[in-house]
Design an enzyme around this catalytic site. Structure first.
Site, mmCIF file in Angstrom:
data_model
loop_
_atom_site.group_PDB
_atom_site.id
_atom_site.type_symbol
_atom_site.label_atom_id
_atom_site.label_comp_id
_atom_site.label_asym_id
_atom_site.label_seq_id
_atom_site.Cartn_x
_atom_site.Cartn_y
_atom_site.Cartn_z
ATOM 1 N N ARG A 1 0.844 -1.207 0.000
ATOM 2 C CA ARG A 1 0.000 0.000 0.000
ATOM 3 C C ARG A 1 0.873 1.248 0.000
ATOM 4 O O ARG A 1 0.613 2.200 -0.718
ATOM 5 C CB ARG A 1 -0.934 -0.015 1.209
ATOM 6 C CG ARG A 1 -2.251 -0.718 0.998
ATOM 7 C CD ARG A 1 -2.114 -2.133 0.438
ATOM 8 N NE ARG A 1 -3.389 -2.814 0.350
ATOM 9 C CZ ARG A 1 -3.928 -3.527 1.331
ATOM 10 N NH1 ARG A 1 -3.288 -3.696 2.489
ATOM 11 N NH2 ARG A 1 -5.111 -4.106 1.162
ATOM 12 N N ASP B 1 -0.023 -6.541 -3.486
ATOM 13 C CA ASP B 1 -1.433 -6.266 -3.195
ATOM 14 C C ASP B 1 -2.032 -5.538 -4.391
ATOM 15 O O ASP B 1 -1.370 -5.363 -5.427
ATOM 16 C CB ASP B 1 -1.577 -5.453 -1.886
ATOM 17 C CG ASP B 1 -2.840 -5.862 -1.129
ATOM 18 O OD1 ASP B 1 -3.940 -5.736 -1.709
ATOM 19 O OD2 ASP B 1 -2.735 -6.331 0.012
ATOM 20 N N HIS C 1 -6.579 -9.689 -3.840
ATOM 21 C CA HIS C 1 -5.540 -8.679 -3.604
ATOM 22 C C HIS C 1 -4.460 -8.746 -4.685
ATOM 23 O O HIS C 1 -3.259 -8.650 -4.395
ATOM 24 C CB HIS C 1 -4.929 -8.855 -2.207
ATOM 25 C CG HIS C 1 -5.847 -8.396 -1.108
ATOM 26 N ND1 HIS C 1 -6.076 -7.063 -0.851
ATOM 27 C CD2 HIS C 1 -6.624 -9.080 -0.238
ATOM 28 C CE1 HIS C 1 -6.937 -6.949 0.160
ATOM 29 N NE2 HIS C 1 -7.291 -8.167 0.545
ATOM 30 N N ASP D 1 -6.658 -14.003 1.621
ATOM 31 C CA ASP D 1 -7.692 -13.220 2.310
ATOM 32 C C ASP D 1 -8.561 -12.462 1.314
ATOM 33 O O ASP D 1 -8.123 -12.127 0.207
ATOM 34 C CB ASP D 1 -7.040 -12.222 3.284
ATOM 35 C CG ASP D 1 -6.037 -11.310 2.585
ATOM 36 O OD1 ASP D 1 -5.318 -11.797 1.687
ATOM 37 O OD2 ASP D 1 -5.976 -10.121 2.929
ATOM 38 N N GLU D 2 -9.771 -12.192 1.756
ATOM 39 C CA GLU D 2 -10.659 -11.226 1.092
ATOM 40 C C GLU D 2 -10.694 -11.391 -0.424
ATOM 41 O O GLU D 2 -10.560 -10.410 -1.159
ATOM 42 C CB GLU D 2 -10.227 -9.794 1.461
ATOM 43 C CG GLU D 2 -10.277 -9.539 2.954
ATOM 44 C CD GLU D 2 -9.820 -8.151 3.366
ATOM 45 O OE1 GLU D 2 -10.459 -7.565 4.242
ATOM 46 O OE2 GLU D 2 -8.823 -7.640 2.808
ATOM 47 N N TRP E 1 -6.695 -13.744 11.656
ATOM 48 C CA TRP E 1 -6.775 -12.277 11.734
ATOM 49 C C TRP E 1 -8.179 -11.773 12.039
ATOM 50 O O TRP E 1 -8.346 -10.724 12.625
ATOM 51 C CB TRP E 1 -6.237 -11.627 10.451
ATOM 52 C CG TRP E 1 -7.122 -11.703 9.235
ATOM 53 C CD1 TRP E 1 -7.222 -12.743 8.369
ATOM 54 C CD2 TRP E 1 -8.000 -10.682 8.743
ATOM 55 N NE1 TRP E 1 -8.104 -12.447 7.369
ATOM 56 C CE2 TRP E 1 -8.603 -11.191 7.567
ATOM 57 C CE3 TRP E 1 -8.329 -9.393 9.171
ATOM 58 C CZ2 TRP E 1 -9.525 -10.453 6.817
ATOM 59 C CZ3 TRP E 1 -9.244 -8.660 8.427
ATOM 60 C CH2 TRP E 1 -9.833 -9.189 7.265
ATOM 61 N N TYR F 1 -3.852 -5.242 15.263
ATOM 62 C CA TYR F 1 -3.695 -4.508 14.008
ATOM 63 C C TYR F 1 -3.260 -3.091 14.390
ATOM 64 O O TYR F 1 -4.062 -2.290 14.848
ATOM 65 C CB TYR F 1 -5.007 -4.508 13.222
ATOM 66 C CG TYR F 1 -5.118 -5.653 12.228
ATOM 67 C CD1 TYR F 1 -4.605 -6.904 12.530
ATOM 68 C CD2 TYR F 1 -5.721 -5.471 10.984
ATOM 69 C CE1 TYR F 1 -4.696 -7.951 11.619
ATOM 70 C CE2 TYR F 1 -5.814 -6.505 10.065
ATOM 71 C CZ TYR F 1 -5.292 -7.749 10.395
ATOM 72 O OH TYR F 1 -5.377 -8.781 9.496
ATOM 73 N N ASP G 1 -2.441 -0.631 12.685
ATOM 74 C CA ASP G 1 -2.906 0.515 11.894
ATOM 75 C C ASP G 1 -4.111 1.163 12.574
ATOM 76 O O ASP G 1 -4.416 2.327 12.326
ATOM 77 C CB ASP G 1 -3.261 0.111 10.449
ATOM 78 C CG ASP G 1 -4.151 -1.107 10.345
ATOM 79 O OD1 ASP G 1 -4.107 -1.973 11.242
ATOM 80 O OD2 ASP G 1 -4.904 -1.201 9.355
ATOM 81 N N TRP H 1 -0.672 -2.599 8.519
ATOM 82 C CA TRP H 1 -1.196 -2.319 7.177
ATOM 83 C C TRP H 1 -1.033 -0.837 6.924
ATOM 84 O O TRP H 1 -1.318 -0.017 7.803
ATOM 85 C CB TRP H 1 -2.671 -2.734 7.093
ATOM 86 C CG TRP H 1 -2.866 -4.198 7.330
ATOM 87 C CD1 TRP H 1 -3.291 -4.783 8.481
ATOM 88 C CD2 TRP H 1 -2.620 -5.261 6.401
ATOM 89 N NE1 TRP H 1 -3.327 -6.157 8.323
ATOM 90 C CE2 TRP H 1 -2.927 -6.473 7.063
ATOM 91 C CE3 TRP H 1 -2.176 -5.310 5.080
ATOM 92 C CZ2 TRP H 1 -2.803 -7.721 6.446
ATOM 93 C CZ3 TRP H 1 -2.055 -6.553 4.469
ATOM 94 C CH2 TRP H 1 -2.364 -7.736 5.148
ATOM 95 N N GLU I 1 -2.251 1.478 4.499
ATOM 96 C CA GLU I 1 -3.079 2.393 3.693
ATOM 97 C C GLU I 1 -2.955 3.835 4.199
ATOM 98 O O GLU I 1 -2.874 4.767 3.404
ATOM 99 C CB GLU I 1 -4.552 1.978 3.758
ATOM 100 C CG GLU I 1 -4.880 0.699 3.033
ATOM 101 C CD GLU I 1 -4.847 -0.515 3.944
ATOM 102 O OE1 GLU I 1 -4.101 -0.495 4.949
ATOM 103 O OE2 GLU I 1 -5.568 -1.486 3.643
HETATM 104 C C1 ACM Z 1 -6.229 -8.902 6.175
HETATM 105 O O1 ACM Z 1 -6.250 -8.024 7.042
HETATM 106 N N1 ACM Z 1 -6.906 -8.741 5.060
HETATM 107 C C2 ACM Z 1 -5.468 -10.118 6.341
#
Ligand code: ACM
Length: 543
Positions: free
Chosen positions: A145, A174, A245, A316-317, A383, A408, A410, A458, A460
């Site tokens: 990011r 990502d 991602h 993930d996601e 997570w 986390y 962030d 993370w 961002e």
């Molecule tokens: C994540 O926070 N998407 C692993």
């Protein structure tokens, strides 16, 4: 007196009289400890201005040695009098002991040059016996990011070592950027490592940073990072995130995407560009054999660069909308005899589980890899709370606990109006200190599958090192104590005592030039008024 962080298992004052370092102090490195001696000369040697030579006439000496009778990462310090003895169960144990030695010299031992030339430095007369609670004491850094140049990564490895953290999870790819050179697919970095602009702050923010952002590590950079980490007894676990991602990779090689749906779903119909905002991209990898072959090529180069046992494949996601809409993906699903798109993801991850196992490595992925069936050899980074980790441990899989609700980093650390870019949950220093990686629901047998714990950064909303420092510290110090020390149950932890020890630790962080969040709140230049009108509360963490 000692103010060590993370707290050691045992420390016992002694009557040997203070230990003393001076320009004549010798540094004797027993077999296997030469790397620790190099590190001591580069750090304590620089801070004191003493040569710490291997030979000499002086009476005083630091002696490093491996004692296989100690736990592998454990150590024993015998300080005071003429000889400062650092023994470890392995070179790693000696190294963690050397970290404690540096803390015992005082905050000025964390400087890169003597603040004022002195004739000697004192060490307390003390015996310290110590060993870590967990073998996986991790930090994940998202360099996709926002890119962190190599020197910044090396600095973070030093900061990890100072906190006895030993696994660096390197989130290299990502939607917003591909950060590792892959020789056989040069467009991954040629196209995939730059974006023309970035969303500023939170994704709901109306603001844009209109300057291009990017960068990547050459394979030589990676080799340097891995070697630098190894010298500090840190393992680098690379992450190549599939099958979601992956928008930066698809921007570079559009055929990796679901090309038969893109005209309907993508704005303007063309292949997607490297993403310039945050969230979860709908553009995911096509579940095709050609995609598997492409990524096998990527992983072949990744395995050459990273000797770690574990290789992280993300997982993930992964939004399934494209797979639902794609005739090719649906045909694939039927051909493979799979029930649904979750099983398609599981098939994708399972392929790389077998592929990595055949090469003597182990797959690790985010807890979504449980959906549709967990690959036989997989380890899970839990997570989305503890649930994924509990399910995986009960099924006999190894787990790294990194629940977003607790670790986390962030997420904002205070609910005050001055908190910069205040995303996600409020997670204070105390919240992190009271985080327990092993859920009470697990039996002792199941709990053995919890390899350890990891804090995740993370990026961002962290566009540079100053922002990363602010989010990471001081909470990473509390996290390090959770990962290393044998703390009691969360409610019984002595947070006031930890805060008192932090007084000394803030001075160490100052000497290291870490831009932490002071206990009294952000410094004026750390505030970010106007980037985001109001805090966004989790769940979900709104990045
Ligand atoms: C994540 O926070 N998407 C692993």
């Amino acid at each position: 007196m000692m103010d060590l962080i993370p707290a050691p298992r045992r420390s016992t004052p002694d009557d040997r009289g203070p230990g003393r370092l001076d320009a004549q102090t010798r540094l004797e490195a027993g077999p296997g400890t030469e790397g620790v001696a190099r590190w001591l000369r580069a750090t304590i040697g620089a801070a004191t201005g003493f040569p710490l030579a291997g030979h000499g006439d002086g009476e005083g000496r630091i002696r490093l040695s491996v004692d296989p009778g100690l736990p592998p990462e454990g150590y024993r310090l015998n300080l005071g009098g003429p000889e400062q003895l650092v023994e470890g169960g392995s070179a790693a144990g000696v190294f963690w002991g050397a970290q404690t030695l540096r803390q015992l010299l005082g905050a000025d031992a964390f400087r890169r040059a003597p603040l004022r030339p002195g004739r000697h430095w004192d060490l307390p007369a003390v015996t310290v016996e110590d060993a870590p609670r967990f073998r996986w004491r991790g930090l994940m850094l998202d360099v996709a990011r926002h890119f962190m140049p190599k020197e910044g990564v090396l600095r973070y490895l030093d900061l990890m070592a100072a906190h006895k953290l030993n696994v660096f999870h390197f989130h290299l790819t990502d939607d917003q950027g591909w950060r590792v050179e892959i020789r056989r697919h040069p467009r991954l970095t040629g196209t995939g490592s730059w974006r023309p602009r970035s969303k500023s702050g939170h994704r709901a923010s109306p603001l844009w940073d209109e300057k291009p952002h990017g960068g990547f590590y050459t394979q030589d950079d990676i080799r340097e990072i891995v070697a630098y980490a190894a010298e500090r007894h840190i393992t680098v676990v690379p992450e190549i995130d599939v099958p979601g991602h992956s928008q930066a990779a698809i921007a570079a090689y559009p055929e990796l995407g679901n090309t038969d749906v893109r005209p309907a779903s993508g704005a303007g119909g063309g292949p997607p560009a490297v993403w310039d905002t945050w969230g979860i991209s709908p553009h995911v990898l096509a579940p095709a054999e050609s995609t598997l072959r492409f990524y096998e090529g990527v992983f072949e180069e990744v395995l050459e660069l990273f000797p770690s046992e574990f290789v992280h494949v993300g997982g993930d996601e992964c939004l399934k909308d494209e797979w639902r809409a794609s005739p090719a993906a649906q045909a694939r699903l039927r051909e493979l005899g799979l029930a649904d798109e979750d099983e398609l993801q599981s098939w994708f991850v399972g392929h790389f589980d077998r592929w990595l196992s055949a090469r003597g490595r182990r797959l690790i992925g985010w807890d979504e890899i449980l959906e549709g069936g967990l690959a036989p050899g997989a380890t899970v980074s839990s997570w989305r709370g503890y649930a994924g980790g509990i399910a995986a441990a009960r099924a006999g899989h190894d787990v790294v606990m990194c629940p977003e609700q607790q670790v986390y980093l962030d997420h904002r650390q205070h609910d005050g109006p001055d908190e910069p870019v205040p995303i996600g949950y409020v997670r204070t220093l105390e919240d992190v200190y009271r985080f327990e990686p092993v859920p009470a629901e697990l039996t002792p047998e199941e709990a053995r599958h919890v390899l350890g714990t990891q804090a995740n950064l993370w990026t961002e909303a962290m566009e540079d090192q100053a922002r990363v420092d602010y989010q990471a510290f001081p909470r990473l110090a509390a996290f390090a104590e959770v990962a290393w020390s044998a703390l009691p149950a969360p409610a019984e932890r002595d947070f006031a005592g930890f805060e008192r020890r932090m007084e000394a630790h803030y001075r160490r962080l100052d000497a290291l030039g870490v831009g932490y969040r002071p206990p009294s709140g952000p410094r004026p230049w750390q505030r970010r008024p106007g980037v985001l009108g109001r805090p966004i509360d989790g769940p979900p963490p709104d990045r």
